[in-house]
Design a protein around this motif. Structure first.
Motif, mmCIF file in Angstrom:
data_model
loop_
_atom_site.group_PDB
_atom_site.id
_atom_site.type_symbol
_atom_site.label_atom_id
_atom_site.label_comp_id
_atom_site.label_asym_id
_atom_site.label_seq_id
_atom_site.Cartn_x
_atom_site.Cartn_y
_atom_site.Cartn_z
ATOM 1 N N GLY A 4 0.839 -1.197 0.000
ATOM 2 C CA GLY A 4 0.000 0.000 0.000
ATOM 3 C C GLY A 4 0.866 1.236 0.000
ATOM 4 O O GLY A 4 2.083 1.187 -0.186
ATOM 5 N N ARG A 5 0.234 2.368 0.225
ATOM 6 C CA ARG A 5 1.006 3.610 0.285
ATOM 7 C C ARG A 5 2.011 3.531 1.416
ATOM 8 O O ARG A 5 1.684 3.100 2.511
ATOM 9 C CB ARG A 5 0.077 4.799 0.497
ATOM 10 C CG ARG A 5 -0.660 5.134 -0.765
ATOM 11 C CD ARG A 5 -1.384 6.427 -0.616
ATOM 12 N NE ARG A 5 -2.605 6.159 0.154
ATOM 13 C CZ ARG A 5 -3.447 7.081 0.539
ATOM 14 N NH1 ARG A 5 -3.212 8.336 0.285
ATOM 15 N NH2 ARG A 5 -4.524 6.763 1.211
ATOM 16 N N GLY A 6 3.204 3.903 1.161
ATOM 17 C CA GLY A 6 4.256 3.870 2.159
ATOM 18 C C GLY A 6 4.979 2.537 2.224
ATOM 19 O O GLY A 6 5.991 2.416 2.862
ATOM 20 N N GLY A 7 4.434 1.500 1.601
ATOM 21 C CA GLY A 7 5.104 0.213 1.552
ATOM 22 C C GLY A 7 5.124 -0.539 2.865
ATOM 23 O O GLY A 7 5.826 -1.505 3.011
#
Length: 70
Positions: A48-51
């Motif tokens: 997701g966003r940010g990993g």
């Protein structure tokens, strides 16, 4: 085009084949010409966003935290 991983049972070589999804189940010959190959299962990583792979804040877990597993 999807890439599929195969392994040759005769020589042990692992190789990739690019082919359309409609041909995913078709047999593949290894680069050395052997026909006794097996298609390997592939893993897909989704971030997701940010990993970050951490769980959402506030507990939750598999059942919302009601069973104590989260």
């Amino acid at each position: 085009m999807p890439r599929y991983d195969f392994r040759c049972r005769a020589c042990g070589a692992t190789f990739e084949v690019n082919r359309p999804m409609t041909a995913a189940a078709d047999p593949a010959s290894c680069p050395a010409g052997h026909d006794d190959t097996v298609k390997l299962l592939s893993t897909v990583a989704v971030a997701g966003r940010g990993g970050s792979a951490s769980a959402p804040a506030g507990g939750g877990g598999c059942c919302g935290g009601a069973c104590g597993c989260g």
